[in-house]
Design an enzyme around this catalytic site. Structure first.
Site, PDB file in Angstrom:
ATOM      1  N   ARG A  69       9.072  -1.249   1.249  1.00 30.05           N
ATOM      2  CA  ARG A  69      10.096  -0.187   1.297  1.00 30.05           C
ATOM      3  C   ARG A  69       9.938   0.808   0.142  1.00 30.05           C
ATOM      4  O   ARG A  69      10.935   1.271  -0.439  1.00 30.05           O
ATOM      5  CB  ARG A  69      11.513  -0.754   1.261  1.00 30.05           C
ATOM      6  CG  ARG A  69      11.874  -1.639   2.404  1.00 30.05           C
ATOM      7  CD  ARG A  69      12.143  -0.855   3.684  1.00 30.05           C
ATOM      8  NE  ARG A  69      12.750  -1.717   4.671  1.00 30.05           N
ATOM      9  CZ  ARG A  69      12.069  -2.445   5.565  1.00 30.05           C
ATOM     10  NH1 ARG A  69      10.750  -2.404   5.608  1.00 30.05           N
ATOM     11  NH2 ARG A  69      12.717  -3.198   6.431  1.00 30.05           N
ATOM     12  N   SER A 116      19.798  -2.385   6.603  1.00 27.22           N
ATOM     13  CA  SER A 116      19.935  -3.511   5.664  1.00 27.22           C
ATOM     14  C   SER A 116      20.399  -2.993   4.308  1.00 27.22           C
ATOM     15  O   SER A 116      19.800  -2.077   3.760  1.00 27.22           O
ATOM     16  CB  SER A 116      18.592  -4.210   5.476  1.00 27.22           C
ATOM     17  OG  SER A 116      18.201  -4.778   6.702  1.00 27.22           O
ATOM     18  N   GLU A 153      18.763  -2.089  -0.999  1.00 28.21           N
ATOM     19  CA  GLU A 153      17.718  -1.422  -0.207  1.00 28.21           C
ATOM     20  C   GLU A 153      18.187   0.002   0.148  1.00 28.21           C
ATOM     21  O   GLU A 153      17.385   0.933   0.210  1.00 28.21           O
ATOM     22  CB  GLU A 153      17.435  -2.216   1.073  1.00 28.21           C
ATOM     23  CG  GLU A 153      16.309  -1.608   1.878  1.00 28.21           C
ATOM     24  CD  GLU A 153      15.679  -2.592   2.834  1.00 28.21           C
ATOM     25  OE1 GLU A 153      15.383  -3.726   2.420  1.00 28.21           O
ATOM     26  OE2 GLU A 153      15.492  -2.218   4.003  1.00 28.21           O
TER      27      GLU A 153
END
Ligand SMILES: Cc1cc2nc3c(=O)[nH]c(=O)nc-3n(C[C@H](O)[C@H](O)[C@H](O)COP(=O)(O)OP(=O)(O)OC[C@H]3O[C@@H](n4cnc5c(N)ncnc54)[C@H](O)[C@@H]3O)c2cc1C
Length: 311
Positions: free
Chosen positions: A170, A219, A301
């Site tokens: 990510r 998320s 995140e």
């Protein structure tokens, strides 16, 4: 700063004090000092080249991974729109404008017999997908990335290679004020009907397990261990953020208009009338409680950007 006085002329649209709340999935966020929607890459490069270097710049896609704070964003927010939506398949490669939605890219690729199916259920646009090395079902942008066109803060332009991107879980090493305008991806060949059926299955699975109809940013926290350079290992290990949150008794927890989804504990949702502060405070509360309960520190995140509200 007198931003209006300092903004160079453009062919696209420049809007001062533009609220961000309708430009994010969570529907929160104060105003950007200015929102710039460039007509094309030349317009963007000329604007950034002429913009006083002290004025901060950040790109946004469709805001599906963002909490924009209630005090808004300092400087210029660049949001690409028409002019950056082109999608074209060339053999097993797909060229996509940075404003093209991941889902549209996946569908067009499948029609052309190219397997980029993992993008189908990620709700962002391509610029955000590349910067975030978006992925699911064990595949990531890093696995299919060929090159990207970028405009830097000083107005210079470059074609970026996989080595330039520094992809990790990510994450990419792209400078925060660099704007991607186009991307080239390459996927394995596949049968269009089979790829379409696989994508339908992915949508059904998401709808069954995640609050896809609620206002969220996906998320909230990373799964706590197992990062590899491409992120693959993260899907393989057992320590899931949702489980830690459930074990700490926080599934469904609320604060103001914010809630940890009763359907999937790692989804922070705007259950109605939430402020950015409600969402961020609930997230921090969850991090603290999970740490107290399990000794594990959850990492955000969702990106949180902008100024705290002065109210
Ligand atoms: C229901 C739901 C499910 C999700 N599932 C997944 C999933 O399975 N996998 C996954 O990886 N993510 C998932 N996400 C998170 C999110 O969709 C991805 O991170 C997506 O790639 C973000 O794209 P965006 O266009 O919304 O970017 P934004 O949220 O607008 O921005 C994210 C970052 O990208 C940068 N950025 C955006 N556009 C550009 C550009 N043109 N040039 C340079 N930088 C840019 C921004 O500055 C910011 O740093 C999910 C989100 C939701 C709401």
């Amino acid at each position: 700063m007198d931003l209006k006085r300092d903004l160079p002329p453009v062919r696209g649209t420049l809007t001062p004090d533009r609220t961000m709340s309708d430009l994010t999935w969570l529907r929160v966020g104060g105003p950007a000092d200015a929102l710039f929607q460039p007509a094309d890459a030349e317009d963007l490069a000329a604007f950034l080249g002429a913009l006083a270097p002290r004025i901060p710049v950040m790109a946004v896609g469709v805001g599906s991974n963002l909490i924009v704070r209630d005090g808004g964003i300092e400087g210029v927010v660049v949001r690409l729109g028409r002019g950056f939506n082109r999608i074209a398949a060339e053999g097993t490669r797909v060229v996509a404008g940075a404003a093209a939605l991941d889902a549209h890219v996946a569908r067009r690729a499948a029609e052309a017999g190219v397997d980029l199916t993992f993008l189908r259920t990620i709700p962002g646009a391509m610029g955000g997908a590349v910067r975030m090395n978006a992925g699911c079902y064990g595949r990531y942008v890093a696995d299919v990335f060929v090159s990207a066109e970028a405009v830097f803060r000083d107005g210079s332009r470059a074609s970026l290679t996989p080595e330039d991107m520094g992809f990790a879980y990510r994450h990419s090493d792209l400078p925060p004020d660099c704007v991607l305008t186009e991307v080239v991806l390459e996927g394995p060949a596949g049968d269009p009907a089979e790829l379409a059926a696989r994508m339908d299955g992915q949508i059904s699975r998401r709808d069954a397990t995640q609050p896809t109809r609620d206002r969220s940013a996906g998320s909230t926290f990373r799964n706590p261990a197992g990062f590899s350079s491409t992120g693959r290992a993260d899907d393989a290990h057992d320590l899931k953020a949702w489980k830690l949150i459930e074990d700490a008794g926080l599934k469904g927890a609320t604060h103001g208009g914010a809630q940890m989804s009763p359907k999937h504990a790692n989804f922070l949702i705007n259950a109605g009338g939430a402020k950015a502060a409600d969402l961020e405070e609930l997230g921090e509360f969850v991090r603290k409680k999970v740490f107290d309960f399990s000794g594990i520190e959850l990492e955000w995140e969702i990106m949180r950007v902008g100024r705290e509200s002065s109210l």
